[in-house]
Design an enzyme around this catalytic site. Structure first.
Site, mmCIF file in Angstrom:
data_model
loop_
_atom_site.group_PDB
_atom_site.id
_atom_site.type_symbol
_atom_site.label_atom_id
_atom_site.label_comp_id
_atom_site.label_asym_id
_atom_site.label_seq_id
_atom_site.Cartn_x
_atom_site.Cartn_y
_atom_site.Cartn_z
ATOM 1 N N SER A 1 0.838 -1.205 0.000
ATOM 2 C CA SER A 1 0.000 0.000 0.000
ATOM 3 C C SER A 1 0.866 1.246 0.000
ATOM 4 C CB SER A 1 -0.923 -0.002 1.219
ATOM 5 O OG SER A 1 -0.170 0.183 2.381
ATOM 6 N N ARG B 1 0.344 3.595 -3.192
ATOM 7 C CA ARG B 1 -0.258 4.912 -2.956
ATOM 8 C C ARG B 1 0.563 6.006 -3.631
ATOM 9 N NH1 ARG B 1 -0.137 4.763 1.926
ATOM 10 N NH2 ARG B 1 -2.248 4.026 2.309
ATOM 11 N N ASN C 1 -0.609 7.966 -7.147
ATOM 12 C CA ASN C 1 -0.782 9.418 -7.199
ATOM 13 C C ASN C 1 0.110 10.061 -8.240
ATOM 14 O OD1 ASN C 1 -2.587 10.785 -5.081
ATOM 15 N ND2 ASN C 1 -1.718 9.025 -4.020
#
Lengths: 156, 287
Positions: B223, B227, B231
């Site tokens: 994660s 993440r 982005n």
């Protein structure tokens, strides 16, 4: 989206940079910052202390000033007293001296008067003798009657 | 750079890849000719397909190069400041560096309550390095690839954090630290107990617990990496899409999007750092 050796390369680079940061970047920076914190704290402390010292010094100056004023007043008072005393003493001395001089002068005058009296007495006796001689016309021998004359002189 | 927009996008999302092509691989050149490799060859990929076919034995030269460049920039600047660090009135550069250090230190102290001299420098490195890598996105999407193209490099993708390899490399490092500190602090027994006897403390539930806990453990680096990657990659794609507009219209979307990234870029760096601290803090906690 190919997964490949780049990942391991990145991992190795990551490890190296973290190691570098931990060894050569973090300790000097944080120690400098801590040192500054300490310096500032010390500085503030010193400022406080200086302020307190200043206050104390001012208080001391005021009390010393007051003390010295008191002392000065005391000294002036003493001086005045002493001056009066000296003046009194001088007056006393002067009066004594004056009295002494007057006494001496009186004594001298008395002495003069006595001496003058003596001289006068002598001359009166001589005059009396001379008068008597003249009256008796040489009947009286001066030397024969010297005792009588002396006695007369003393009586005068 | 000719071709339709799909090609343009695909082109901009392909890394400059150096890797191994297997024996017997058929290379299609631009002019249409074909060459068959007679032996395993380490070479620069000429097409996206080739880069894909190289498999695991390949390196994204651009990602790794730019991430190294940014890391060295970080190390150089911070080392320079650290070497001349004075406890007297700091200069402008030292002041800004100290502001960053203080910010990171504060965050670490808030989150991590143990004693470990590694955590704070680790967080600082992550924050600044990831921030620098992310900030490459502010460069116009065609600028560096254009220069690279003029120098004869077919593909060039400069943002290392928009490459899953880049972010996974970082999170893998964090993952190894999690494992290391879990074992160091709790011992192998303690770590095993944590993996097997939670959340249901009963012998029957051990396989179930193990499954849950291992999954939870593996999710952390994944994660973390995805993440940041998601982005950055999404932002990158939007920049590329904007670049497809006529040049006189691009600023209408490009400027707001770049301004928006003033928020996104530090925020993602910060999130990566904070989560790292949190995960390592959990690794240090003995339940």
């Amino acid at each position: 989206m190919n997964m490949n050796l780049t990942m391991l390369g990145q991992l190795i680079a990551f490890a190296i940079f973290v190691w570098f940061c931990m060894k050569f970047v973090w300790p000097p920076l944080t120690s400098a910052m801590q040192e500054r914190v300490k310096k500032i704290a010390d500085g503030l402390d010193a400022a406080n202390r200086a302020e307190r010292d200043l206050e104390l010094a001012q208080e001391k100056a005021i009390s010393e000033l007051r003390e010295s004023k008191e002392k000065a007043a005391e000294i002036i008072e003493q001086a005045n007293k002493r001056a009066n005393q000296i003046i009194d003493e001088a007056k006393e001395t002067a009066r004594a001296e004056g009295d002494r001089l007057v006494a001496a002068a009186q004594a001298e005058v008395e002495q003069e008067v006595n001496r003058a009296k003596e001289v006068l007495r002598k001359q009166v006796s001589e005059l009396a003798v001379a008068g008597a001689t003249k009256i008796l016309s040489k009947s009286v021998d001066a030397s024969a009657h010297a005792d009588l004359l002396n006695q007369l002189t003393e009586e005068l | 750079m000719a071709g339709n927009s799909q090609e343009y996008i695909a082109h901009h999302l392909t890394n400059l890849t150096f890797g191994k092509l297997p024996e017997g691989y058929v290379r299609h050149d631009k002019n249409g000719s074909e060459t068959v490799l007679t032996h395993d060859t380490w070479t620069m990929a000429h097409t996206g397909q080739e880069a894909q076919d190289m498999g695991f034995m390949a390196i994204h030269v651009d990602s790794l190069g730019w991430s190294l460049a940014m890391g060295i920039l970080f190390a150089w600047v911070f080392r320079k400041v650290a070497k001349n660090a004075t406890s007297d009135v700091p200069g402008k550069l030292q002041n800004s560096v100290e502001a960053v250090v203080e910010f990171v230190d504060g965050t670490v102290k808030e989150t991590f309550h143990g004693k470990n001299p590694l955590i704070a420098p680790l967080a600082l490195t992550i924050f600044v390095w990831v921030f620098l890598m992310n900030s490459l996105k502010w460069l116009p999407v065609d600028l560096v690839p254009g220069i690279a193209h003029a120098m004869g490099l077919e593909f060039f993708k400069i943002v290392p954090t928009a490459d899953p390899n880049g972010t996974l490399g970082l999170s893998l490092g964090v993952f190894l630290l999690i494992i290391y500190y879990s074992i160091k602090v709790k011992g192998i027994g303690g770590f095993t107990r944590e993996l097997t006897l939670k959340p249901f403390n009963h012998p029957i539930a051990i396989p179930f617990n193990l499954f849950l806990e291992v999954l939870g453990l593996l999710t952390k680096p994944l994660s973390l990496a995805l993440r940041l990657f998601g982005n950055m990659y999404a932002g990158e794609v939007v920049f590329i899409l904007i670049a497809l507009l006529p040049f006189y219209m691009q600023w209408v979307l490009n400027v707001p999007w770049a301004i928006f990234h003033i928020l996104v870029i530090p925020l993602q760096a910060f999130i990566f750092m904070v989560l790292t601290i949190v995960y390592l803090s959990q690794a240090h906690e003995d339940h």
